[in-house]
Design an enzyme around this catalytic site. Structure first.
Site, short mmCIF file in Angstrom:
data_model
loop_
_atom_site.label_atom_id
_atom_site.label_comp_id
_atom_site.label_asym_id
_atom_site.label_seq_id
_atom_site.Cartn_x
_atom_site.Cartn_y
_atom_site.Cartn_z
N THR A 150 32.18 58.81 36.58
CA THR A 150 30.80 58.76 36.07
C THR A 150 29.96 59.90 36.63
OG1 THR A 150 30.29 57.18 37.82
CG2 THR A 150 30.76 56.29 35.66
N GLY A 189 32.43 55.80 44.54
CA GLY A 189 32.60 55.19 45.84
C GLY A 189 33.46 56.03 46.77
N GLU A 459 32.42 48.31 35.33
CA GLU A 459 33.63 48.09 34.52
C GLU A 459 33.30 47.61 33.12
OE1 GLU A 459 36.02 49.30 35.96
OE2 GLU A 459 35.70 49.03 38.10
#
Lengths: 743, 743
Positions: A150, A189, A459
């Site tokens: 992303t 992350g 998700e």
């Protein structure tokens, strides 16, 4: 240092004796139910074993977490992640042990991507050579990885990402480049402060054979570059930081994106590339690739594999939802059983009547007990997803049979949306039902809420992915409607056939027969017959499927215009799945199915579970009652009997509530809640937390507004300097953390 | 220190140009609407004036707040509270200026009780002598006060509090005592670290005249004490800390209760007394008292005054809800107008079609645009509450006319419950609609959510106080039903009379006439006629009132059993009020009412407001559609046309969305949101926040799991010590804050 409060205790009745009484008042078999629910993979024994290790380790203590600054949460999170890694070696943990430790530790930390998206991408998207090179490094944790898909400007729509990978045929390298601010990788992350390697998703651009033109590339730097053609997003593995200094490599800018609602210990990051060159081998080339000699694109062999992995992540989220919601419900049920408030308004002597347990009030029950039932509904649907997933995977792997993949993808999308919404909203409902103490740090629900609120978004956004379920249902309905005698290949086919064959109503007060608003049948006997309840849910889902099919396929309505009804359709279908799966699990012949390996339940326990089924189904029906009315599944008279029935069902669940949450076996260490501990000693714990453990109480302040001094004795000048830099964020968390530590 | 990202900008189209286009595409008169909404009390000018002062002061900068530890938030909060107090003197602020500063500062801080509950209690509950002594000290802020009512074990039920005040006739003192842990004062704002005085609510016990008995008092310490009789909760003013050392006085234990969901800068506290003696003058004796010679209790004169002050607090919460929700909606509308995602699925060239503004999707509109309409519904009902409150107060003060107090209390309770639920849930709906960035710290919605989530609980739990509204409605219905020709004394009386006179249906498919389930009329023309929409809401509320009246008064059903339907009744009535008030404000003759002093709107703006009214009403109706069906207010056919109508209404609101939120005039300083700034430059701001302002990015970490070192270069031993004490909360926030500051 003691004081007069040391010898005080809470007013009677004491929490522990209340919970003991609650437990004595129910014949539910807790151990049996716990084993029935949680024996797969030796869950309960494993939980006990791992817990005993974690509880002894100081840095894994959670009690001070709500007091910490977000940067400190990352410091601690990194230390904890390292600790779990070392423990897993020391104790010879297998993958399930490690996952259990992670579950109990309950913190999304800086190593979270290593064994998941980072390793999975390499494993699934690499060619053999790449696997041989990278997997040992990943599995030995010589490198720490993350997954960069992303971007600041681009989330769900992967095709829209801007990061580019251009093939330079001269040097045989890819040039990774971020042409804009919105092209910055974002949210990834472990990227912010931890990882030294990343999977980077970038748009692959290959030069077209032919004469060079004067096309500019996006930042206008080069002239006379070849004409490039886009081949869409591809994955690259890239070293991003120096292995010694841990500084970003030249041409890369990286950082942590800052505090978020939850995930304080995770360094979600951003990253931009400035014409950063990586070798040909950086492109993960298991399915597609670029020929380094011919510059030719090698097409992917089977895109369905990628599709299966997203489905798995969603299925996992569905499977996990039950234990998340069970935590909130456990805390709420225990606290609300102990907490007393107000006497019965109709009692003959209201002034002297004892205060009632809050859980006795129907207005509290209606918020908590349907959620208690929901934990079990989530459980059996999670189980069904588990079987569907492994069944489908086996069919693919052993016989190349992809036939159930579409059904599973549809089910997992709609269920991910519904189940995470139920769990996220359910946590907050529990919190509010606990009143003031629910707002307090001792509730244990704050961190749970903050963390889980990511799930409706990640998700696949909950309002977006329902389209995938609806599209599938429209497709199946179109098939069945156009060929009523077709041999069913899917569970919904049978349901749709039944729907289309059912009679239309004749005694309706609305006009019938006009286009798609036909009500096929008025009234299932939902109040007395459990199977009729299941059929009512199926009928409503079929009705909405038929309407959507009619609008899209026959009337050619625009997809965008239909989105709201598509979302409702997906939820209706997913609710039908939850109701069917729960019904199947608790009906008389439960456990007799060939594929059911779970421990059977005794009669009294099964009876309670059936009551929970009816409660869940009728409560869920009531919340969307108008859809059941419009579809003709129930009548207005029936509807008016639903809430009184729900209230009766709650009254019969009430005595079993404490035992039912006990069966979920959530350990106190995971609850981290003064209100929800197994022993019920909540008031002593709340007081202890405040009076003995709150660091703010170690400081004496100067409350006088006429002086700028804040801490008694520090003086005005110190206070001013200290608080200005605190407000502006200019000190406190730079490298001098080291200096502070050395004091 | 620059890098290559300095010259990057977001991909086109740029946020500012998108918002400029949005603003150009609507003919809504923003200034006029802003003045119409917010001119009372010179709100807009005052906001501008105070804002210009606050924005320049370093410690009032909010940008680092999400990075701070909770104890630091209190430090800063105290400094800010002192700053506001000093500014108010420096600039000669009046009460409204101070409240504006507090609103813009947007932090519940340690002085929050001083001018509110502390001063109000003294003002309203003291006798003249007490006022003369205490009020100057309070108004000059020589003492800092708090209000101690709730206890660890006792919240809403004030009668249940345990703290005791026993009159000692020998010394003529009250002995304040906490007999248990649950008797500890708890939650009381400003008590934990700040206040040196407190209003303490305690059960008043007076000795009975007669021979002493061997009755034990609650901790069993004394024998042969006189027999005591309880007179219920009373307020005492008590000095709790030393004015020099700020240490709790002997016999008192005080502290801060620790972190909570929100309110990090507020020191909500706990307090226990150990036979602590206070003089006779400590009992606030404006209405009731104890004669120090005769020990006789002096009965309160007029309990209605107390009742009025609780009502005022609830009315205020209702009035504030609009601007809270407006903040979330402002952020969401601006962000979702700028954010692009996915191309139209039906476009002819989906690969190359431009991505759509997210706010164009109906599944996003259905979450945001009804909330935008809700901000206006909340506004006009807040205005109605304002008029009702001041009208009622004037009637009481000038002519002792208490007749409207009951109506106001009922309205304020039900509306407090509904409006805070709408606002709290609305904030979270906005946050989720913003996807990933809504979860990020740049959204500005996190703190807003955390703070506002207290509101459904405080000042009367939202699921509890609805009983008060329902009880009132039952009482009115009983009066009207038993005497249909009665002269209406209340707004609902007319509505109930209309309901009882309306014809019953005959063409219903359910059985009619059985007990209370009579449907009085089938079908208001809600789709075409605005007044019919209002009537449908009134009809449903009347129907539920009649049902409740029937069950309670005629069938003598138990109150507790009825609680769920009472809650639903209250919400139905409150929704009816919201719809009626919004309708009245935007109907053709809006502004012509005698009491309406607000600035009138031009035709195009009024037209948009009427569309918002229809959107709010129909969306609200759809959410509880089954109640409208059951009550006979609408038919199934009508219901099926509601959502398509809602979708059309949203399409016509969409072009005005940005201008509509602009009218709420929420300044960027208050929004504190990278996503929601007026100028729309959101991507640059998000990146700036992460890349330039995030303190975590100033530290280089050691990611290698094989070493315990966390910060690069600090060494293993330092890291271990530092992180253990962080986890256990044993260092970091004690008095040595001073030492740290001196470094």
């Amino acid at each position: 240092m003691g004081d007069f409060t040391d010898k005080l205790r809470p007013a009677d009745p004491q929490g522990p004796s209340i919970l003991a009484q609650e437990r004595a008042g129910s014949n539910l078999n807790v151990d049996q139910l716990a084993n029935h629910l949680l024996s797969r993979n030796d869950f309960l024994q494993r939980q006990k074993r791992i817990l005993s290790i974690l509880e002894t380790i100081p840095i894994l203590c959670k009690k001070n977490q709500l007091n910490m600054a977000r940067p400190d949460r990352y410091h601690l999170g990194l230390a904890r992640a390292k600790m779990l890694r070392r423990l897993s070696i020391e104790h010879g943990w297998d993958r399930d042990d490690y996952l259990m430790a992670d579950y109990l530790m309950d913190e999304m930390g800086p190593y979270a991507l290593q064994a998941t998206m980072f390793a999975t991408s390499i494993r699934e998207q690499s060619n053999e050579q790449q696997k041989a090179y990278w997997l040992p490094k990943v599995e030995n944790w010589e490198i720490i990885g993350c997954y960069g898909q992303t971007e600041l400007g681009h989330g769900s729509n992967v095709k829209g990402i801007e990061c580019e990978a251009r093939w330079d045929p001269n040097t045989k390298e890819f040039i990774i480049h971020s042409p804009t601010i919105t092209a910055s990788k974002w949210w990834n992350g472990s990227l912010g402060r931890t990882a030294n390697h990343a999977i980077v998703v970038a748009q692959l651009f290959l030069p077209e054979r032919g004469p060079a033109t004067s096309t500019k590339d996006s930042d206008g730097a080069d002239k006379n570059t070849p004409r490039y053609r886009s081949y869409g997003p591809h994955q690259f593995i890239i070293q991003i930081r120096d292995m010694k200094t841990h500084q970003p490599l030249d041409g890369i800018v990286i950082g942590d994106i800052g505090p978020k609602y939850g995930y304080p210990a995770m360094d979600n990051g951003y990253m931009l590339f400035n014409h950063f060159r990586v070798p040909h081998s950086a492109l993960l080339a298991g399915y597609s690739g670029v020929d380094s000699e011919s510059w030719m694109y090698i097409k992917p062999k089977n895109p369905a594999v990628v599709y299966g992995s997203l489905t798995f992540v969603r299925a996992q989220i569905v499977m996990n939802a039950r234990l998340v919601l069970a935590r909130a419900v456990t805390i709420a049920v225990r606290y609300l059983s102990i907490r007393r408030q107000f006497a019965d308004r109709d009692s003959k002597d209201p002034t002297n009547a004892p205060e009632q347990a809050v859980l006795n009030y129907p207005t509290v029950q209606i918020r908590i007990l349907p959620l208690l039932a929901t934990t079990f509904a989530l459980h059996y649907t999670g189980e069904a997803m588990y079987k569907l997933y492994y069944g489908t995977r086996e069919a693919i792997e052993t016989s190349g049979d992809f036939s159930r993949l579409a059904e599973m993808h549809a089910a997992s999308s709609g269920l991910k949306s519904l189940c995470t919404t139920l769990a996220a909203d359910g946590i907050e409902t529990c919190r509010r039902a606990m009143g003031g103490h629910g707002f307090g740090g001792g509730s244990g629900v704050i961190a749970l809420n903050n963390e889980y609120l990511s799930k409706p978004t990640v998700e696949g956004d909950n309002w977006m992915i329902t389209q995938q379920t609806a599209a599938y249902l429209i497709k199946r309905m179109a098939k069945v409607a156009s060929n009523p005698g077709i041999k069913p290949t899917d569970t919904v086919d049978v349901q749709f056939q039944e729907f289309l064959q059912s009679p239309t109503t004749t005694n309706d007060d609305d006009k019938l027969g006009k286009n798609n608003n036909v009500r096929r049948r008025a009234g299932f006997g939902i109040l007395g017959d459990e199977m009729e309840l299941v059929k009512a849910f199926q009928h409503r889902a079929s009705y909405l499927s038929y309407q959507a099919y009619h609008a899209r396929v026959l009337e050619k309505r625009s997809w965008t215009d239909m989105m709201i009804s598509l979302h409702r359709l997906s939820h209706a279908h997913s609710e039908s799945l939850l109701v069917s799966n729960l019904h199947r699990a608790v009906s008389d012949d439960a456990g007799s199915a060939d594929d059911d390996t779970s421990i059977p339940l005794d009669k009294p326990t099964l009876q309670v579970m059936r009551t929970l089924f009816r409660l869940f189904a009728l409560f869920t029906l009531d919340a969307s009652a108008s859809e059941f009315l419009v579809s003709g599944a129930i009548s207005l008279d029936t509807l008016q009997a639903v809430m009184p029935t729900v209230q009766n069902l709650m009254a019969s669940i009430r005595p079993h509530a404490v035992r039912l949450v006990d069966a979920w076996s959530v350990p106190d260490y995971l609850l981290e809640s003064a209100l929800g501990n197994y022993d019920g000693d909540m008031y002593n714990r709340l007081f202890q937390k405040a009076h003995k453990e709150n660091p703010l109480n170690r400081v004496t302040f100067n409350p006088d507004w006429r002086t700028e001094e804040i801490v008694m004795g520090e003086g005005e000048e110190n206070a001013r300097r200290r608080l200005e830099s605190l407000a502006l964020g200019t000190t406190g968390h730079e490298q001098s953390g080291v200096v502070r530590a050395k004091l």
